[in-house]
Design a protein around this motif. Structure first.
Motif, PDB file in Angstrom:
ATOM      1  N   UNK A  51       0.844  -1.202   0.000  1.00 56.39           N
ATOM      2  CA  UNK A  51       0.000   0.000   0.000  1.00 56.39           C
ATOM      3  C   UNK A  51       0.880   1.253   0.000  1.00 56.39           C
ATOM      4  N   UNK A  52       1.954   1.233   0.769  1.00 61.36           N
ATOM      5  CA  UNK A  52       2.889   2.357   0.792  1.00 61.36           C
ATOM      6  C   UNK A  52       3.477   2.595  -0.592  1.00 61.36           C
ATOM      7  N   UNK A  53       3.824   1.507  -1.292  1.00 59.60           N
ATOM      8  CA  UNK A  53       4.367   1.652  -2.647  1.00 59.60           C
ATOM      9  C   UNK A  53       3.373   2.328  -3.582  1.00 59.60           C
ATOM     10  N   UNK A  54       2.112   1.952  -3.474  1.00 63.16           N
ATOM     11  CA  UNK A  54       1.090   2.580  -4.315  1.00 63.16           C
ATOM     12  C   UNK A  54       1.007   4.076  -4.001  1.00 63.16           C
ATOM     13  N   UNK A  55       0.881   4.392  -2.719  1.00 61.41           N
ATOM     14  CA  UNK A  55       0.751   5.801  -2.332  1.00 61.41           C
ATOM     15  C   UNK A  55       1.972   6.623  -2.731  1.00 61.41           C
ATOM     16  N   UNK A  56       3.143   6.084  -2.482  1.00 57.63           N
ATOM     17  CA  UNK A  56       4.379   6.838  -2.703  1.00 57.63           C
ATOM     18  C   UNK A  56       4.789   6.886  -4.166  1.00 57.63           C
ATOM     19  N   UNK A  57       4.771   5.744  -4.835  1.00 55.64           N
ATOM     20  CA  UNK A  57       5.325   5.675  -6.180  1.00 55.64           C
ATOM     21  C   UNK A  57       4.268   5.813  -7.274  1.00 55.64           C
ATOM     22  N   UNK A  58       3.195   5.056  -7.189  1.00 58.07           N
ATOM     23  CA  UNK A  58       2.185   5.101  -8.252  1.00 58.07           C
ATOM     24  C   UNK A  58       1.386   6.396  -8.212  1.00 58.07           C
ATOM     25  N   UNK A  59       1.036   6.842  -6.999  1.00 57.93           N
ATOM     26  CA  UNK A  59       0.181   8.018  -6.860  1.00 57.93           C
ATOM     27  C   UNK A  59       0.926   9.263  -6.425  1.00 57.93           C
ATOM     28  N   UNK A  60       2.219   9.147  -6.165  1.00 54.42           N
ATOM     29  CA  UNK A  60       3.034  10.287  -5.739  1.00 54.42           C
ATOM     30  C   UNK A  60       2.345  11.075  -4.622  1.00 54.42           C
ATOM     31  N   UNK A  61       1.819  10.332  -3.650  1.00 57.25           N
ATOM     32  CA  UNK A  61       1.156  10.854  -2.442  1.00 57.25           C
ATOM     33  C   UNK A  61      -0.158  11.592  -2.716  1.00 57.25           C
ATOM     34  N   UNK A  62      -0.741  11.407  -3.893  1.00 57.44           N
ATOM     35  CA  UNK A  62      -2.045  11.997  -4.209  1.00 57.44           C
ATOM     36  C   UNK A  62      -3.135  11.099  -3.630  1.00 57.44           C
ATOM     37  N   UNK A  63      -3.723  11.526  -2.514  1.00 56.69           N
ATOM     38  CA  UNK A  63      -4.705  10.685  -1.830  1.00 56.69           C
ATOM     39  C   UNK A  63      -6.107  10.773  -2.431  1.00 56.69           C
ATOM     40  N   UNK A  64      -6.246  11.425  -3.557  1.00 61.58           N
ATOM     41  CA  UNK A  64      -7.547  11.500  -4.225  1.00 61.58           C
ATOM     42  C   UNK A  64      -7.752  10.347  -5.213  1.00 61.58           C
ATOM     43  N   UNK A  65      -6.721   9.560  -5.412  1.00 59.71           N
ATOM     44  CA  UNK A  65      -6.809   8.421  -6.322  1.00 59.71           C
ATOM     45  C   UNK A  65      -7.185   7.176  -5.528  1.00 59.71           C
ATOM     46  N   UNK A  66      -7.961   6.286  -6.135  1.00 59.15           N
ATOM     47  CA  UNK A  66      -8.507   5.152  -5.375  1.00 59.15           C
ATOM     48  C   UNK A  66      -7.513   4.011  -5.143  1.00 59.15           C
ATOM     49  N   UNK A  67      -7.613   3.456  -3.977  1.00 56.85           N
ATOM     50  CA  UNK A  67      -6.951   2.197  -3.650  1.00 56.85           C
ATOM     51  C   UNK A  67      -8.046   1.277  -3.132  1.00 56.85           C
ATOM     52  N   UNK A  68      -8.102   0.096  -3.679  1.00 59.25           N
ATOM     53  CA  UNK A  68      -9.066  -0.888  -3.208  1.00 59.25           C
ATOM     54  C   UNK A  68      -8.316  -2.062  -2.597  1.00 59.25           C
ATOM     55  N   UNK A  69      -8.753  -2.473  -1.429  1.00 59.50           N
ATOM     56  CA  UNK A  69      -8.148  -3.607  -0.742  1.00 59.50           C
ATOM     57  C   UNK A  69      -9.268  -4.565  -0.373  1.00 59.50           C
ATOM     58  N   UNK A  70      -9.199  -5.765  -0.914  1.00 56.15           N
ATOM     59  CA  UNK A  70     -10.192  -6.797  -0.604  1.00 56.15           C
ATOM     60  C   UNK A  70      -9.513  -7.892   0.213  1.00 56.15           C
ATOM     61  N   UNK A  71     -10.014  -8.107   1.418  1.00 58.32           N
ATOM     62  CA  UNK A  71      -9.517  -9.148   2.308  1.00 58.32           C
ATOM     63  C   UNK A  71     -10.500 -10.311   2.247  1.00 58.32           C
ATOM     64  N   UNK A  72      -9.989 -11.518   2.080  1.00 60.92           N
ATOM     65  CA  UNK A  72     -10.854 -12.689   2.121  1.00 60.92           C
ATOM     66  C   UNK A  72     -10.242 -13.718   3.056  1.00 60.92           C
ATOM     67  N   UNK A  73     -11.048 -14.170   4.006  1.00 65.36           N
ATOM     68  CA  UNK A  73     -10.635 -15.208   4.946  1.00 65.36           C
ATOM     69  C   UNK A  73     -11.277 -16.502   4.480  1.00 65.36           C
ATOM     70  N   UNK A  74     -10.435 -17.462   4.117  1.00 65.49           N
ATOM     71  CA  UNK A  74     -10.889 -18.802   3.743  1.00 65.49           C
ATOM     72  C   UNK A  74     -10.540 -19.747   4.889  1.00 65.49           C
ATOM     73  N   UNK A  75     -11.052 -20.959   4.839  1.00 63.51           N
ATOM     74  CA  UNK A  75     -10.700 -21.945   5.867  1.00 63.51           C
ATOM     75  C   UNK A  75      -9.197 -22.236   5.872  1.00 63.51           C
ATOM     76  N   UNK A  76      -8.588 -22.186   4.686  1.00 62.79           N
ATOM     77  CA  UNK A  76      -7.191 -22.588   4.575  1.00 62.79           C
ATOM     78  C   UNK A  76      -6.245 -21.473   4.142  1.00 62.79           C
TER      79      UNK A  76
END
Length: 148
Positions: A51-76
C-alpha cells in the motif's frame, strides 16, 4: 468459513492505519501453525509495504486516487487483493537481488517492500486489467499431519 471485507480508500484518511487495523482484525481469526503472531505481523507488514508503494510511487502521495483492498478469509488461507489505477507496474518483475548483497543500508529507501511480500506470502500474482494494477497475495494456513 469465508468472510470478505472490501475497502475503497479515497481522500485524506490514514489509509495505512485503516488497512492495518482491518487486516489485523481479520487475521485474528486465522490459526497459523507456526508462530501465529509472527505470521500475522509479517502478512500485515507485506500488505503495508505494498500500500505504501502505491501511495508513494504510483500516486506520488495523491490521496484523491482510489486504492481498493479486498480481504478474504478462507478456511485454509488469508487472501488480499490490492487494486490501484497507477501506471502499469508489475512488482514481481522487480529484481531486489542487488539490495540483498549490500554491506550496509542504502542511502535511498525502497525495494525492500516487494522483497518482503515475495518472502512472506505463499502466493503473489500480478495482472493489469481495465486500467487497474491488481496484486493478489495469499498466505496459506499450514495444517501439519499429525504424527503417530
Amino acid at each position: 468459513m469465508v468472510a470478505q471485507v472490501v475497502l475503497r480508500l479515497l481522500g485524506p484518511t490514514d489509509q495505512l492505519r485503516l488497512v492495518w487495523q482491518v487486516g489485523e482484525t481479520l487475521l485474528e481469526s486465522m490459526t497459523f501453525d507456526e508462530d501465529p503472531e509472527g505470521t500475522r505481523y509479517n502478512v500485515l507488514l507485506a500488505l503495508q509495504e505494498m500500500v505504501t508503494n502505491v501511495l508513494r510511487h504510483a500516486y506520488e502521495l495523491d490521496d484523491k486516487k482510489p486504492i481498493e483492498v479486498a480481504f478474504t478469509v478462507h478456511d485454509d488461507a488469508f487472501e488480499v487483493v490490492l487494486r490501484d489505477q497507477g501506471p502499469a507496474f508489475d512488482p514481481l518483475a522487480y529484481d531486489a537481488a542487488d539490495l540483498l548483497d549490500l554491506a550496509e543500508m542504502p542511502d535511498e529507501p525502497g525495494g525492500f517492500g516487494i522483497h518482503i511480500a515475495k518472502l512472506v506470502m505463499d502466493e503473489v500474482a500480478y495482472q493489469r486489467a481495465d486500467g487497474w494494477n491488481i496484486l493478489r497475495m495469499k498466505k496459506l494456513v499450514r495444517v501439519t499431519a499429525a504424527t503417530r
